[in-house]
Design a protein around this motif. Sequence first.
Motif, PDB file in Angstrom:
ATOM      1  N   ALA A 108       9.669  17.418  27.743  1.00 50.09           N
ATOM      2  CA  ALA A 108      10.323  17.324  27.303  1.00 50.09           C
ATOM      3  C   ALA A 108      10.018  18.794  26.209  1.00 50.09           C
ATOM      4  O   ALA A 108       9.329  19.775  27.545  1.00 50.09           O
ATOM      5  CB  ALA A 108       9.875  16.626  25.547  1.00 50.09           C
ATOM      6  N   LYS A 109      11.048  19.524  26.209  1.00 44.02           N
ATOM      7  CA  LYS A 109      10.934  20.627  24.981  1.00 44.02           C
ATOM      8  C   LYS A 109       9.195  20.683  23.932  1.00 44.02           C
ATOM      9  O   LYS A 109       8.689  19.977  23.842  1.00 44.02           O
ATOM     10  CB  LYS A 109      11.719  21.077  23.930  1.00 44.02           C
ATOM     11  CG  LYS A 109      13.041  21.097  24.937  1.00 44.02           C
ATOM     12  CD  LYS A 109      14.497  20.852  23.852  1.00 44.02           C
ATOM     13  CE  LYS A 109      16.015  20.971  24.543  1.00 44.02           C
ATOM     14  NZ  LYS A 109      16.644  20.859  23.486  1.00 44.02           N
ATOM     15  N   GLU A 114       3.437  17.233  21.578  1.00 45.59           N
ATOM     16  CA  GLU A 114       2.717  17.557  20.178  1.00 45.59           C
ATOM     17  C   GLU A 114       2.878  16.392  19.172  1.00 45.59           C
ATOM     18  O   GLU A 114       2.338  15.827  18.754  1.00 45.59           O
ATOM     19  CB  GLU A 114       2.406  18.491  19.916  1.00 45.59           C
ATOM     20  CG  GLU A 114       1.196  19.468  20.989  1.00 45.59           C
ATOM     21  CD  GLU A 114       2.283  20.486  21.974  1.00 45.59           C
ATOM     22  OE1 GLU A 114       1.578  20.882  22.722  1.00 45.59           O
ATOM     23  OE2 GLU A 114       3.769  20.047  21.820  1.00 45.59           O
ATOM     24  N   GLU A 115       4.255  16.333  18.939  1.00 47.55           N
ATOM     25  CA  GLU A 115       4.830  15.902  17.996  1.00 47.55           C
ATOM     26  C   GLU A 115       4.234  14.251  17.623  1.00 47.55           C
ATOM     27  O   GLU A 115       4.690  13.199  17.500  1.00 47.55           O
ATOM     28  CB  GLU A 115       6.076  15.452  18.006  1.00 47.55           C
ATOM     29  CG  GLU A 115       6.150  17.439  16.784  1.00 47.55           C
ATOM     30  CD  GLU A 115       7.747  17.357  16.693  1.00 47.55           C
ATOM     31  OE1 GLU A 115       8.680  16.626  16.630  1.00 47.55           O
ATOM     32  OE2 GLU A 115       8.641  18.819  16.603  1.00 47.55           O
ATOM     33  N   ALA A 116       5.219  14.041  19.492  1.00 48.45           N
ATOM     34  CA  ALA A 116       4.837  12.744  20.121  1.00 48.45           C
ATOM     35  C   ALA A 116       3.689  11.816  19.192  1.00 48.45           C
ATOM     36  O   ALA A 116       3.413  11.131  19.606  1.00 48.45           O
ATOM     37  CB  ALA A 116       5.437  12.205  21.631  1.00 48.45           C
ATOM     38  N   GLY A 117       2.259  12.903  20.155  1.00 47.81           N
ATOM     39  CA  GLY A 117       0.790  12.619  20.333  1.00 47.81           C
ATOM     40  C   GLY A 117       0.576  12.758  18.381  1.00 47.81           C
ATOM     41  O   GLY A 117      -0.790  11.439  18.372  1.00 47.81           O
ATOM     42  N   GLU A 118       1.120  12.940  17.727  1.00 47.68           N
ATOM     43  CA  GLU A 118       0.773  12.961  16.375  1.00 47.68           C
ATOM     44  C   GLU A 118       1.210  11.306  15.765  1.00 47.68           C
ATOM     45  O   GLU A 118       0.437  10.639  14.556  1.00 47.68           O
ATOM     46  CB  GLU A 118       0.718  13.773  15.768  1.00 47.68           C
ATOM     47  CG  GLU A 118       0.689  15.214  15.894  1.00 47.68           C
ATOM     48  CD  GLU A 118       0.740  16.229  15.036  1.00 47.68           C
ATOM     49  OE1 GLU A 118       1.973  15.921  14.085  1.00 47.68           O
ATOM     50  OE2 GLU A 118       1.096  18.086  15.456  1.00 47.68           O
ATOM     51  N   ARG A 119       1.775  11.071  16.593  1.00 45.42           N
ATOM     52  CA  ARG A 119       2.999   9.925  16.086  1.00 45.42           C
ATOM     53  C   ARG A 119       2.467   8.431  16.354  1.00 45.42           C
ATOM     54  O   ARG A 119       1.734   7.718  15.966  1.00 45.42           O
ATOM     55  CB  ARG A 119       4.481   9.866  15.946  1.00 45.42           C
ATOM     56  CG  ARG A 119       5.356  11.032  15.306  1.00 45.42           C
ATOM     57  CD  ARG A 119       6.041  10.723  15.655  1.00 45.42           C
ATOM     58  NE  ARG A 119       7.627  10.137  15.501  1.00 45.42           N
ATOM     59  CZ  ARG A 119       8.210   9.424  14.751  1.00 45.42           C
ATOM     60  NH1 ARG A 119       8.103  10.297  13.129  1.00 45.42           N
ATOM     61  NH2 ARG A 119       8.642   8.429  14.721  1.00 45.42           N
ATOM     62  N   LEU A 120       2.027   9.009  18.202  1.00 44.46           N
ATOM     63  CA  LEU A 120       0.954   7.827  18.052  1.00 44.46           C
ATOM     64  C   LEU A 120       0.150   7.726  18.000  1.00 44.46           C
ATOM     65  O   LEU A 120      -0.235   6.352  17.810  1.00 44.46           O
ATOM     66  CB  LEU A 120       1.194   7.400  19.786  1.00 44.46           C
ATOM     67  CG  LEU A 120       2.375   7.578  20.973  1.00 44.46           C
ATOM     68  CD1 LEU A 120       2.321   8.380  21.837  1.00 44.46           C
ATOM     69  CD2 LEU A 120       3.662   6.535  21.036  1.00 44.46           C
ATOM     70  N   LEU A 183       8.756   8.581  33.180  1.00 45.52           N
ATOM     71  CA  LEU A 183       9.035   8.099  31.706  1.00 45.52           C
ATOM     72  C   LEU A 183       9.868   8.669  30.810  1.00 45.52           C
ATOM     73  O   LEU A 183      10.403   8.516  29.647  1.00 45.52           O
ATOM     74  CB  LEU A 183       8.024   7.304  30.186  1.00 45.52           C
ATOM     75  CG  LEU A 183       7.166   6.714  30.982  1.00 45.52           C
ATOM     76  CD1 LEU A 183       5.750   6.724  29.341  1.00 45.52           C
ATOM     77  CD2 LEU A 183       7.547   5.355  31.112  1.00 45.52           C
ATOM     78  N   GLY A 184      10.521   9.220  31.842  1.00 42.70           N
ATOM     79  CA  GLY A 184      11.484   9.757  31.793  1.00 42.70           C
ATOM     80  C   GLY A 184      12.015  10.828  30.158  1.00 42.70           C
ATOM     81  O   GLY A 184      11.512  11.700  29.857  1.00 42.70           O
ATOM     82  N   GLY A 185      13.298  10.615  28.754  1.00 43.13           N
ATOM     83  CA  GLY A 185      12.992  11.032  27.903  1.00 43.13           C
ATOM     84  C   GLY A 185      12.002  10.233  26.634  1.00 43.13           C
ATOM     85  O   GLY A 185      12.391  10.465  25.640  1.00 43.13           O
ATOM     86  N   SER A 186      11.597  10.020  27.495  1.00 44.13           N
ATOM     87  CA  SER A 186      10.224   8.780  26.071  1.00 44.13           C
ATOM     88  C   SER A 186       9.732   9.704  25.222  1.00 44.13           C
ATOM     89  O   SER A 186       9.748   9.180  23.814  1.00 44.13           O
ATOM     90  CB  SER A 186       9.443   7.779  26.870  1.00 44.13           C
ATOM     91  OG  SER A 186      10.573   6.686  27.218  1.00 44.13           O
ATOM     92  N   LEU A 187       8.961  11.086  25.500  1.00 46.11           N
ATOM     93  CA  LEU A 187       8.947  11.892  24.597  1.00 46.11           C
ATOM     94  C   LEU A 187       9.455  12.366  22.795  1.00 46.11           C
ATOM     95  O   LEU A 187       9.202  11.863  22.315  1.00 46.11           O
ATOM     96  CB  LEU A 187       7.971  12.872  24.919  1.00 46.11           C
ATOM     97  CG  LEU A 187       6.741  12.766  26.109  1.00 46.11           C
ATOM     98  CD1 LEU A 187       6.320  14.239  26.486  1.00 46.11           C
ATOM     99  CD2 LEU A 187       5.977  11.516  25.314  1.00 46.11           C
ATOM    100  N   ASP A 188      10.922  12.015  23.333  1.00 40.44           N
ATOM    101  CA  ASP A 188      11.891  12.568  22.459  1.00 40.44           C
ATOM    102  C   ASP A 188      11.653  10.829  21.680  1.00 40.44           C
ATOM    103  O   ASP A 188      12.190  11.290  20.318  1.00 40.44           O
ATOM    104  CB  ASP A 188      13.073  12.865  22.536  1.00 40.44           C
ATOM    105  CG  ASP A 188      13.229  13.960  23.939  1.00 40.44           C
ATOM    106  OD1 ASP A 188      12.333  14.950  22.619  1.00 40.44           O
ATOM    107  OD2 ASP A 188      13.468  14.351  24.935  1.00 40.44           O
ATOM    108  N   GLY A 192      10.005  10.762  17.282  1.00 40.73           N
ATOM    109  CA  GLY A 192      11.154  10.754  16.661  1.00 40.73           C
ATOM    110  C   GLY A 192      12.558  11.471  16.269  1.00 40.73           C
ATOM    111  O   GLY A 192      13.302  11.219  15.590  1.00 40.73           O
ATOM    112  N   ARG A 193      12.691  11.995  17.519  1.00 40.85           N
ATOM    113  CA  ARG A 193      13.545  12.939  17.899  1.00 40.85           C
ATOM    114  C   ARG A 193      14.992  12.341  18.419  1.00 40.85           C
ATOM    115  O   ARG A 193      16.320  12.634  18.102  1.00 40.85           O
ATOM    116  CB  ARG A 193      13.643  14.190  18.714  1.00 40.85           C
ATOM    117  CG  ARG A 193      12.437  15.096  17.751  1.00 40.85           C
ATOM    118  CD  ARG A 193      12.394  16.137  18.910  1.00 40.85           C
ATOM    119  NE  ARG A 193      11.964  17.477  18.058  1.00 40.85           N
ATOM    120  CZ  ARG A 193      11.608  18.511  18.582  1.00 40.85           C
ATOM    121  NH1 ARG A 193      12.496  19.488  19.192  1.00 40.85           N
ATOM    122  NH2 ARG A 193      10.165  19.715  18.029  1.00 40.85           N
ATOM    123  N   VAL A 194      14.691  11.224  19.212  1.00 39.38           N
ATOM    124  CA  VAL A 194      15.827  10.478  19.210  1.00 39.38           C
ATOM    125  C   VAL A 194      15.501   9.403  18.758  1.00 39.38           C
ATOM    126  O   VAL A 194      14.842   8.771  19.280  1.00 39.38           O
ATOM    127  CB  VAL A 194      15.844  10.889  20.674  1.00 39.38           C
ATOM    128  CG1 VAL A 194      16.903   9.551  21.295  1.00 39.38           C
ATOM    129  CG2 VAL A 194      16.614  12.240  21.710  1.00 39.38           C
TER     130      VAL A 194
END
Length: 240
Positions: A108-109, A114-120, A183-188, A192-194
Amino acid sequence: MRINVLGVGFDNLTMAEAVAEGQRLLNTAGAHYVATPNPEIVEVCRESEEARAAVNGADLVLPDGIGVIKGAAMLGTPLKEKTPGIEFAGHLVEKMAEEGKSLYLLGAKPGVAEEAGERLRAKYPGLKIAGAHDGYFQEDAPVVEAIRQSRADCVFVCLGAPKQELWMAKNGEATGAHLLCGLGGSLDVFAGRVERAPEFWSRHGLEWFYRLCKEPSRIGRMMKLPLFLVHVKQEKGRRK
């Protein structure tokens, strides 16, 4: 035995069975990787021998989307159910948290991983986030070394297909991780961005249409779906 859909072999598993197999691979010595092709990726594999080899070389190949399920049924070799990559990943992360396993997020961008990691980590107490890196890198070696240094048990590789499958096939062993998941675009989504398609759309196999409504720029990629169904019909005729 895998179910052959236009040259791509899919493991015929329920979601629960797929997650159990993911856990087994995660706790097995060596490097293993998971591919989650949808009709678009099957079409890419039809055109690229290298991509097809990377996808079929995965230890676990899961049908991501209703199109693959319909295609397999049309060919007379039905699959048990669709196993979307992001749902598989969510279930796997839940099991990893219970076992205190560590996860590295790649793709991802800048900033999204990092955002995904925090939420997970907030959603699944016990999950260890070993590290994160965006998908905008030019050389593999520094990224591979960063993952190895992190001592991650699992890596979510979200670089888009077939780049992520080729990357996992080439670098999986060197990362030191036991399991890598394309996992393609899963990080977005995890960040919480998508937004994922609501249950109604998903239940009726219309996730693709929901995403198209949200992202009209995907129309070019979505045209792979009718092409996939045309090729399935052609293959069905050849198999008679």
